[in-house]
Design an enzyme around this catalytic site. Structure first.
Site, PDB file in Angstrom:
ATOM      1  N   SER A 109     -54.457 -49.363 -20.002  1.00  0.00           N
ATOM      2  CA  SER A 109     -53.274 -48.525 -19.846  1.00  0.00           C
ATOM      3  C   SER A 109     -51.997 -49.324 -20.064  1.00  0.00           C
ATOM      4  O   SER A 109     -51.922 -50.511 -19.721  1.00  0.00           O
ATOM      5  CB  SER A 109     -53.262 -47.913 -18.441  1.00  0.00           C
ATOM      6  OG  SER A 109     -52.019 -47.311 -18.159  1.00  0.00           O
ATOM      7  N   TYR A 132     -47.671 -44.555 -24.187  1.00  0.00           N
ATOM      8  CA  TYR A 132     -46.828 -43.365 -24.104  1.00  0.00           C
ATOM      9  C   TYR A 132     -45.661 -43.520 -25.078  1.00  0.00           C
ATOM     10  O   TYR A 132     -45.302 -44.635 -25.455  1.00  0.00           O
ATOM     11  CB  TYR A 132     -46.243 -43.201 -22.694  1.00  0.00           C
ATOM     12  CG  TYR A 132     -47.236 -43.150 -21.579  1.00  0.00           C
ATOM     13  CD1 TYR A 132     -47.963 -41.995 -21.310  1.00  0.00           C
ATOM     14  CD2 TYR A 132     -47.450 -44.252 -20.755  1.00  0.00           C
ATOM     15  CE1 TYR A 132     -48.871 -41.936 -20.268  1.00  0.00           C
ATOM     16  CE2 TYR A 132     -48.355 -44.209 -19.707  1.00  0.00           C
ATOM     17  CZ  TYR A 132     -49.065 -43.054 -19.473  1.00  0.00           C
ATOM     18  OH  TYR A 132     -49.959 -43.012 -18.438  1.00  0.00           O
ATOM     19  N   THR A 158     -51.075 -41.059 -25.492  1.00  0.00           N
ATOM     20  CA  THR A 158     -51.038 -39.950 -24.547  1.00  0.00           C
ATOM     21  C   THR A 158     -49.880 -39.014 -24.871  1.00  0.00           C
ATOM     22  O   THR A 158     -48.728 -39.446 -24.928  1.00  0.00           O
ATOM     23  CB  THR A 158     -50.914 -40.475 -23.109  1.00  0.00           C
ATOM     24  OG1 THR A 158     -52.061 -41.289 -22.815  1.00  0.00           O
ATOM     25  CG2 THR A 158     -50.840 -39.343 -22.111  1.00  0.00           C
ATOM     26  N   LYS A 256     -54.422 -38.245 -27.042  1.00  0.00           N
ATOM     27  CA  LYS A 256     -55.063 -37.859 -25.777  1.00  0.00           C
ATOM     28  C   LYS A 256     -54.174 -36.859 -25.037  1.00  0.00           C
ATOM     29  O   LYS A 256     -52.994 -37.131 -24.799  1.00  0.00           O
ATOM     30  CB  LYS A 256     -55.289 -39.098 -24.908  1.00  0.00           C
ATOM     31  CG  LYS A 256     -55.942 -38.833 -23.559  1.00  0.00           C
ATOM     32  CD  LYS A 256     -56.176 -40.141 -22.827  1.00  0.00           C
ATOM     33  CE  LYS A 256     -56.831 -39.940 -21.483  1.00  0.00           C
ATOM     34  NZ  LYS A 256     -55.955 -39.249 -20.520  1.00  0.00           N
ATOM     35  N   HIS A 280     -55.256 -34.722 -18.472  1.00  0.00           N
ATOM     36  CA  HIS A 280     -54.796 -35.868 -17.696  1.00  0.00           C
ATOM     37  C   HIS A 280     -55.514 -35.944 -16.338  1.00  0.00           C
ATOM     38  O   HIS A 280     -54.933 -36.310 -15.321  1.00  0.00           O
ATOM     39  CB  HIS A 280     -53.275 -35.815 -17.489  1.00  0.00           C
ATOM     40  CG  HIS A 280     -52.616 -37.166 -17.531  1.00  0.00           C
ATOM     41  ND1 HIS A 280     -52.041 -37.674 -18.659  1.00  0.00           N
ATOM     42  CD2 HIS A 280     -52.450 -38.105 -16.583  1.00  0.00           C
ATOM     43  CE1 HIS A 280     -51.531 -38.869 -18.408  1.00  0.00           C
ATOM     44  NE2 HIS A 280     -51.779 -39.161 -17.148  1.00  0.00           N
TER      45      HIS A 280
END
Length: 385
Positions: A109, A132, A158, A256, A280
């Site tokens: 992440s 992100y 994401t 995603k 999520h």
């Protein structure tokens, strides 16, 4: 009596709950709002009924698969989980080692504790990297370049977080308030978990957000970091932003956070090689559909134009089989791997992954199929409502 021999993700969840400070356990375990979508994610997989077959030659069942061009020992990848490095000492490194031993990808992440370079020093298998869209596109470009230089070739981008979901557990635990009272509450929580405090809080340093350490004013201060991240989320991003991203990233791009057929088709037009059907983990829009219920329509919408993965509520090897039968190429799992890591470290996660592979192999055997690529909707029992 303490649980000595955990067998399921739920067993590891129970152990993780006892070991972790409450604010960390709830951060991983909780969802948005009243957690309706969180519960539906798990419950709806159980509604997918398998068709058991007998007297089929199932000698030599093979759970191997290919995800994002990478050979895997089963069609599963560890999903990106923020703060995973706080669930066990240097948690992302331990998880990456367990994933490598199990022959599956690990995804780091953006808000992980360990930097990608530390992950890559620990394992030979290249990690996937999750990102992100931030307001500061220069930071995005720097993160992409650093990931590429570290050997990463699969980017999980994401798209369902223009703003963070409203997570009531985090509010109750003071994670949304940088007040003295909230900090005192977390300190008292730590006192009640001395084993975690010694092993992770004291011995697991540094606790900076590794990938962002060069960009955040004070990456070691959780409250300052949250304020920075909240300011960096960009709700103005459109599909044009994905076009820009595709121009920045030469590797495989997975989007995603897809729950809608029109969005799935737009992802293909934007140049994504794959997408992850995801809400999520029920942490964004409470009341949104479960991923199991949306997966078949999205698979039909994109056909062979993109690789479709799915996450949300998957709790064992049988659920992996269900996802494949509904059309997914593979799955991502989040909470289960964190529970196992928090409960028993790298060994616990390795044991869980081995058991899931055994469960998948058994499901394939009893359904009469020997190759992952041959799992179809015909392996489901449609006679049940």
């Amino acid at each position: 009596m303490p649980l000595q021999l955990p067998a399921t993700a739920a067993d590891y969840r129970r152990l993780a709950r006892a070991r972790l400070p409450r604010f960390l356990f709830d951060y991983v375990d909780g969802g948005a709002g009243e957690e309706q979508t969180l519960r539906a994610n798990e419950a709806d997989w159980a509604k997918v009924i398998l068709r058991q077959r007998v007297l089929v030659d199932v000698e030599g069942v093979d759970t191997g698969a290919v995800l994002a061009g990478q050979a895997c020992d089963m069609p599963l990848a560890l999903a990106p989980v923020g703060l995973a490095g706080m669930m066990a000492r240097r948690g992302e490194v331990q998880a990456a080692r367990a994933a490598a031993a199990a022959g599956v990808p690990f995804t780091l992440s953006t808000v992980g504790i360990c930097p990608l370079q530390e992950i890559q020093r620990a394992v030979a298998r290249p990690a996937w990297f999750q990102l992100y869209m931030l307001r500061d596109r220069g930071i995005v470009q720097a993160l992409l370049q650093r990931a590429w230089d570290a050997g990463c070739r699969t980017l999980v981008f994401t798209v369902d977080l223009p703003l963070p979901g409203l997570r009531h557990r985090d509010i109750r635990n003071g994670l949304s308030a940088g007040t003295a009272r909230a900090r005192l509450g977390r300190a008292l929580d730590l006192l009640g978990h001395p084993a975690w405090t010694w092993d992770v809080a004291l011995r697991g340093k540094p606790h900076a957000f590794g990938s962002l350490a060069d960009h955040v004013p004070d990456a070691r201060d959780m409250d300052a970091f949250k304020a920075w991240v909240d300011a960096q989320f960009d709700p103005s991003v459109t599909w044009a932003g994905i076009d820009w991203l595709r121009g920045q990233w030469p590797g495989t791009l997975l989007l995603k956070g897809i729950l809608d057929e029109d969005d799935a088709r737009a992802a293909v037009r934007a140049g994504a090689q794959g997408l992850v059907v995801s809400n999520h983990g029920g942490r964004q829009l409470d009341g949104a559909a479960s991923t199991a219920s949306r997966l078949p329509a999205i698979v039909q919408a994109v056909g062979a134009q993109a690789e479709v993965l799915v996450d949300g509520g998957i709790r064992g090897g049988v659920d992996v089989f269900r996802a494949l039968a509904l059309g997914a190429r593979g799955v991502l799992v989040g909470r289960p791997w964190v529970w196992a890591l928090a409960a028993a470290g790298e060994r616990g996660l390795a044991d869980l992954l081995q058991r899931w592979r055994q469960e998948l192999r058994l499901a394939m055997t009893l359904a009469g199929v020997t190759r992952v690529a041959d799992i179809r909707a015909t392996h489901l029992d449609r006679s049940h409502p």
